[in-house]
Design an enzyme around this catalytic site. Sequence first.
Site, short mmCIF file in Angstrom:
data_model
loop_
_atom_site.label_atom_id
_atom_site.label_comp_id
_atom_site.label_asym_id
_atom_site.label_seq_id
_atom_site.Cartn_x
_atom_site.Cartn_y
_atom_site.Cartn_z
N TYR A 17 53.77 47.03 96.11
CA TYR A 17 54.53 46.69 97.32
C TYR A 17 55.33 47.85 97.90
CZ TYR A 17 53.69 41.64 97.18
OH TYR A 17 53.12 40.40 97.25
N LYS B 243 46.96 44.13 83.56
CA LYS B 243 45.54 44.47 83.64
C LYS B 243 45.31 45.81 82.94
CE LYS B 243 41.36 43.51 84.97
NZ LYS B 243 40.57 42.39 84.43
N ASP C 118 43.42 38.11 84.70
CA ASP C 118 42.33 37.18 85.02
C ASP C 118 42.30 36.00 84.05
OD1 ASP C 118 41.64 39.07 83.09
OD2 ASP C 118 39.59 39.37 83.79
N ASP D 9 53.35 37.40 92.48
CA ASP D 9 53.21 36.70 93.75
C ASP D 9 52.09 35.66 93.64
OD1 ASP D 9 53.46 36.18 96.55
OD2 ASP D 9 51.75 37.50 96.93
N ASP E 288 52.34 31.17 93.15
CA ASP E 288 51.70 30.16 94.01
C ASP E 288 50.80 29.25 93.16
OD1 ASP E 288 52.85 31.33 96.31
OD2 ASP E 288 51.01 31.13 97.49
C1 IPM Z 1 56.45 35.75 98.72
C2 IPM Z 1 55.64 36.19 99.92
C3 IPM Z 1 55.89 37.66 100.25
C4 IPM Z 1 55.46 38.48 99.04
C5 IPM Z 1 55.19 38.16 101.52
C6 IPM Z 1 55.61 37.34 102.74
C7 IPM Z 1 55.45 39.61 101.78
O1 IPM Z 1 54.28 35.92 99.71
O2 IPM Z 1 57.68 35.86 98.76
O3 IPM Z 1 55.87 35.26 97.75
O4 IPM Z 1 54.30 38.83 98.90
O5 IPM Z 1 56.33 38.77 98.22
MN MN Z 2 53.90 34.73 97.91
#
Ligand code: IPM
Ligand code: MN
Length: 354
Positions: free
Chosen positions: A137, A188, A220, A244, A248
Amino acid sequence: MRRRLAVIAGDGIGPDVVAEALKTLAAVEDVFHVGLDVERLPHGADHYLKTGVTIAPADMQRLGADFDAILLGALGDPRVPGNEHARDILLGMRFQLDLYVNERPARLIHERLTPLKGKTPRDLDLVVFRENTEGLYVSVGGTFKQGTPDEIAIAEELNTRKGVERIIRHAFAWAKEHGKTRVTMADKANAIQAHHLWRRVFEEVGREYPGIQRDTRYIDAMAMDLVRTPESFQVIVTGNLFGDILSDLASMLVGGLGLAPSANRHPGGVTMYEPVHGSAPPLAGKNVANPMAAILTLAMMLADLGAADAGRAVEDAVDAAIGQGVGTADVGGTMGTREVGDWVATRVREARAR
Ligand code: IPM
Ligand code: MN
Ligand code: NAD
């Protein structure tokens, strides 16, 4: 002593869900008298498109110096296809305020919310600690010969000893403090030489915590095992991009992004709280977004600010809602964003009576 909360509602469903978190906070203030002064900041796509400024350096500086906590809705708007305002504001806070811990819990409130057959709340209660200031990032790299057949795009992954050590140490310390018995690291290292740094540091730091089992996975296999055996995970520590993605995924195992809270921390400094989800532009302003992630994020904040009973009351109210089938469509309910907020706020007010 009164404390100061900066609120950046942001874009898309950000304002929708933040309104319900603040509605809940108003109920909390009535019952628990936490004493938070709220200051709303305008930053987001509208502000950027109007002024040409994403966030002024002085405003960023104030966020770090003048507030006890920051609450963010979400950033991201189709009118800003380059997403530069989100980079400056969201990643700007993480990097410039050095919020190196991104804490993202995933806890199953009710078994009907998980897509995993046969799993119960006992099987799904974990927290992802995502390194939040380094990795892929950092915008080290660039493009060359853009728009030509010879175009080159480079993004370097940055891993510093200090950065890797502090997030791993935080994960172990948190595990110990919370009575956990295992920390799992996802990397990884089999393909990316630099990830051996993570493995070495994990071993070294982990040895300082003899009561806690050390577990490592390649990312993975980690993604696979999260789905296959979620009960084997308590505390997960990983880099910025993997964190990240895993957060999710973990959220989906417990009901989705509409229920996933997070905190961006620099221990001893200001904390920025935000739901894990984004601005979901198609849902914006339609009274359909689930505000529970933002409300659970508020609960994390209250607990940190020393109002543990208030934080618990908010969390209990969300759990009760889910238990009774109250919610937006994404969690199987029939209510709108505002009605869920009303329900939770009422429940929190009733906490006084209980
Ligand atoms: C998160 C989001 C951000 C990230 C994006 C919007 C840059 O996906 O906070 O999880 O990747 O950190
Ligand atoms: Mn995210
Ligand atoms: P998203 O999280 O906005 O949406 C992903 C999916 O989850 C969509 O189907 C959406 O409808 C659903 N969803 C998300 N939040 C929900 C909620 N509260 N209630 C019900 N459903 C919900 O991710 P995306 O679509 O990839 O990104 C949209 C924008 O948000 C992009 O600009 C992205 O960069 C940005 N984003 C910002 C943040 C942040 O500010 N922290 C986080 C992630 C994405």
